[in-house]
Design an enzyme around this catalytic site. Structure first.
Site, mmCIF file in Angstrom:
data_model
loop_
_atom_site.group_PDB
_atom_site.id
_atom_site.type_symbol
_atom_site.label_atom_id
_atom_site.label_comp_id
_atom_site.label_asym_id
_atom_site.label_seq_id
_atom_site.Cartn_x
_atom_site.Cartn_y
_atom_site.Cartn_z
ATOM 1 N N GLY A 179 -7.064 -13.397 14.474
ATOM 2 C CA GLY A 179 -6.214 -14.215 15.330
ATOM 3 C C GLY A 179 -4.749 -14.030 15.025
ATOM 4 O O GLY A 179 -4.371 -13.444 14.006
ATOM 5 N N HIS A 180 -3.933 -14.512 15.943
ATOM 6 C CA HIS A 180 -2.494 -14.588 15.752
ATOM 7 C C HIS A 180 -2.047 -15.994 16.139
ATOM 8 O O HIS A 180 -2.855 -16.843 16.518
ATOM 9 C CB HIS A 180 -1.778 -13.525 16.590
ATOM 10 C CG HIS A 180 -1.803 -12.161 15.969
ATOM 11 N ND1 HIS A 180 -1.237 -11.890 14.749
ATOM 12 C CD2 HIS A 180 -2.346 -10.989 16.417
ATOM 13 C CE1 HIS A 180 -1.414 -10.612 14.446
ATOM 14 N NE2 HIS A 180 -2.092 -10.049 15.439
ATOM 15 N N ASP A 181 -0.759 -16.224 16.055
ATOM 16 C CA ASP A 181 -0.216 -17.566 16.248
ATOM 17 C C ASP A 181 -0.748 -18.235 17.514
ATOM 18 O O ASP A 181 -1.196 -19.392 17.488
ATOM 19 C CB ASP A 181 1.315 -17.475 16.303
ATOM 20 C CG ASP A 181 1.984 -18.823 16.132
ATOM 21 O OD1 ASP A 181 2.045 -19.588 17.119
ATOM 22 O OD2 ASP A 181 2.442 -19.118 15.023
ATOM 23 N N ARG B 162 -13.260 -8.417 -2.995
ATOM 24 C CA ARG B 162 -13.845 -7.065 -2.958
ATOM 25 C C ARG B 162 -12.951 -6.049 -3.663
ATOM 26 O O ARG B 162 -13.431 -5.056 -4.210
ATOM 27 C CB ARG B 162 -14.078 -6.639 -1.509
ATOM 28 C CG ARG B 162 -15.186 -7.403 -0.814
ATOM 29 C CD ARG B 162 -15.673 -6.693 0.429
ATOM 30 N NE ARG B 162 -14.655 -6.580 1.450
ATOM 31 C CZ ARG B 162 -14.418 -7.504 2.374
ATOM 32 N NH1 ARG B 162 -15.130 -8.635 2.380
ATOM 33 N NH2 ARG B 162 -13.484 -7.323 3.292
ATOM 34 N N ARG C 90 0.854 -1.187 0.000
ATOM 35 C CA ARG C 90 0.000 0.000 0.000
ATOM 36 C C ARG C 90 0.894 1.242 0.000
ATOM 37 O O ARG C 90 2.069 1.160 0.382
ATOM 38 C CB ARG C 90 -0.906 0.005 1.220
ATOM 39 C CG ARG C 90 -0.168 0.033 2.558
ATOM 40 C CD ARG C 90 -1.142 0.229 3.701
ATOM 41 N NE ARG C 90 -0.491 0.141 4.996
ATOM 42 C CZ ARG C 90 0.244 1.085 5.553
ATOM 43 N NH1 ARG C 90 0.471 2.222 4.898
ATOM 44 N NH2 ARG C 90 0.783 0.926 6.752
ATOM 45 N N ASP D 255 -2.335 1.557 -4.482
ATOM 46 C CA ASP D 255 -3.587 1.600 -3.731
ATOM 47 C C ASP D 255 -4.575 0.685 -4.440
ATOM 48 O O ASP D 255 -5.088 1.017 -5.519
ATOM 49 C CB ASP D 255 -4.119 3.031 -3.685
ATOM 50 C CG ASP D 255 -5.413 3.140 -2.875
ATOM 51 O OD1 ASP D 255 -5.908 2.100 -2.392
ATOM 52 O OD2 ASP D 255 -5.933 4.266 -2.758
ATOM 53 N N LEU D 256 -4.818 -0.476 -3.881
ATOM 54 C CA LEU D 256 -5.682 -1.457 -4.530
ATOM 55 C C LEU D 256 -7.131 -0.997 -4.619
ATOM 56 O O LEU D 256 -7.930 -1.579 -5.363
ATOM 57 C CB LEU D 256 -5.602 -2.795 -3.789
ATOM 58 C CG LEU D 256 -4.260 -3.527 -3.874
ATOM 59 C CD1 LEU D 256 -4.263 -4.762 -2.990
ATOM 60 C CD2 LEU D 256 -3.944 -3.906 -5.316
ATOM 61 N N LYS D 257 -7.487 0.060 -3.878
ATOM 62 C CA LYS D 257 -8.850 0.594 -3.945
ATOM 63 C C LYS D 257 -9.010 1.626 -5.063
ATOM 64 O O LYS D 257 -10.130 2.057 -5.349
ATOM 65 C CB LYS D 257 -9.230 1.213 -2.596
ATOM 66 C CG LYS D 257 -9.275 0.216 -1.453
ATOM 67 C CD LYS D 257 -9.638 0.901 -0.138
ATOM 68 C CE LYS D 257 -9.660 -0.103 1.015
ATOM 69 N NZ LYS D 257 -9.988 0.556 2.312
ATOM 70 N N ASP E 10 2.263 -19.637 12.345
ATOM 71 C CA ASP E 10 2.684 -18.717 11.288
ATOM 72 C C ASP E 10 3.642 -19.382 10.307
ATOM 73 O O ASP E 10 3.482 -19.265 9.082
ATOM 74 C CB ASP E 10 3.371 -17.488 11.893
ATOM 75 C CG ASP E 10 2.397 -16.465 12.420
ATOM 76 O OD1 ASP E 10 1.176 -16.694 12.327
ATOM 77 O OD2 ASP E 10 2.845 -15.421 12.930
#
Length: 369
Positions: free
Chosen positions: A136-138, A102, A38, A71-73, A167
């Site tokens: 969530g994370h690891d 999306r 980004r 910017d993918l948007k 991860d």
């Protein structure tokens, strides 16, 4: 030098650890990895710890990649990406399920442009199911699959695992493995494929011993009860007199006999039917002496018992240096160098050791249409 992935182009839409590490391993094997960030770059670029004026975590994970800002948007994002999509062999993304769709760069949209692409999505719980959108994370992923419960420490002192198992072993490694399988399948069929990597899925692979016990009619083991999670004196960690630790893995009878002989104990003194008592008696014996005392004794006994090394001590171990694990270097913005992240790519598949810079933000924007 010809490497296995020479000529393979990878579009890396990922951030943080799982995806960037997967893409790094592909880059180390010769792939041309283009990191799509980004505007301003991903958050890890600014994170600690810092080295040579930049994030060393980001640097290690993105060594040898290219970087573009997009910017993918933006309305023209897909049009600008199209030249890269058309020539890409692999795309890796790590957004929550549905985000890439999306943004107009989901698998179906990309496949219409390039039907030969191997498209890999990495997420916590996968692309479908009632928990697919859950954050969530690891630690959450190993908790939700029962893996953490097998050896969580005590109620008074719960233990945080020392490795990001989900991860890396549930995200990065399966991603690389399946991307390579996807490329091989494309060689055979001429068609690309979609890969759905859920970091939690592989955590059940790590519970194999608990699953085997239950399948064998012994029931699911509780915290610290299984042979490999603390229930056996043969597979245990014992403190020394000077506050260091002995990691004992003397599972087989010959190693167990050698271990007991090395520490001056007999099977009669250590009754394994009383596992807690056996662990306590061995712990008492090990605690009588320092790590420096035990190290040569255990090494001579060749009994699968090792003094626990710090990371700093491990880096000085000639075993690892002799294998060339630390020969590759990361080049910082000023030209300073430091050790590159060791990765499990066979030396013959990697470029020769040398100093390679990390992806410079936006340095390759010219690749965009």
């Amino acid at each position: 030098m010809t490497q296995p992935l020479n000529g393979i182009t990878v579009l890396d839409f990922t951030t943080l650890l799982p995806g960037p590490l997967a893409a790094l391993m592909l880059a180390e094997a010769g792939a041309d990895v283009i990191k799509i960030e980004r505007p301003g770059g991903e958050d890890m670029r600014e994170g600690p710890p810092r080295w040579d004026g930049a994030s060393i975590n980001f640097g290690m994970l993105n060594r040898g990649k290219k970087s573009i800002q997009l910017d993918l948007k933006a309305k023209d994002a897909i049009a600008r990406l199209r030249p890269l999509i058309e020539k890409a062999d692999v795309l890796i993304e790590q957004f929550r399920p549905g985000v890439m769709e999306r943004l107009g760069v989901g698998y179906d949209a990309i496949r219409k442009i390039n039907p030969r692409i191997v498209y890999c999505s990495i997420s916590g719980y996968g692309q479908k199911g009632p928990r697919s959108g859950e954050a969530g994370h690891d630690i959450n992923y190993i908790a939700s699959t029962g893996l953490l419960a097998l050896s969580p420490g005590t109620q008074q002192s719960p233990t945080i695992p020392p490795a990001l198992i989900a991860d890396i072993a549930g995200g990065s490694f399966p991603a690389v493995m399946n991307i390579l399988l996807g490329l091989r399948q494309r060689d055979l069929t001429g068609e690309g494929s979609y890969i759905d990597i859920a970091m939690t899925d592989a955590m059940f692979t790590f519970t194999w011993h608990a699953l085997a016990m239950a399948a064998g009619g012994y029931g699911y083991p509780g915290p610290g009860e299984a042979r490999l999670t603390g229930g056996s004196p043969r597979y245990q960690i014992y403190p020394t007199k000077d506050g260091k630790l002995v990691a004992c893995g003397s599972l087989e009878p010959k190693f167990w006999a050698s271990f007991l002989d090395a520490i001056g104990m007999t099977k009669d003194e250590v009754n394994e039917k009383d596992a807690e008592g056996a662990k306590a008696r061995i712990a008492s014996r090990i605690r009588e002496q320092t790590a420096d005392h035990w190290q040569p004794i255990l090494a001579k006994a060749d009994c699968c018992a090792t003094i626990v090394a710090s990371v700093e001590e491990a880096l000085r171990d000639t075993q690892f240096a002799d294998r060339g694990l630390f020969e590759h270097q990361l080049k910082g913005p000023s030209g300073a160098t430091t050790m590159a992240l060791p990765v499990p790519i066979a030396p013959g598949y990697r470029a020769k050791p040398g100093a390679v810079a990390t992806a410079e933000l936006g340095a390759d924007d010219k690749l965009l249409g």
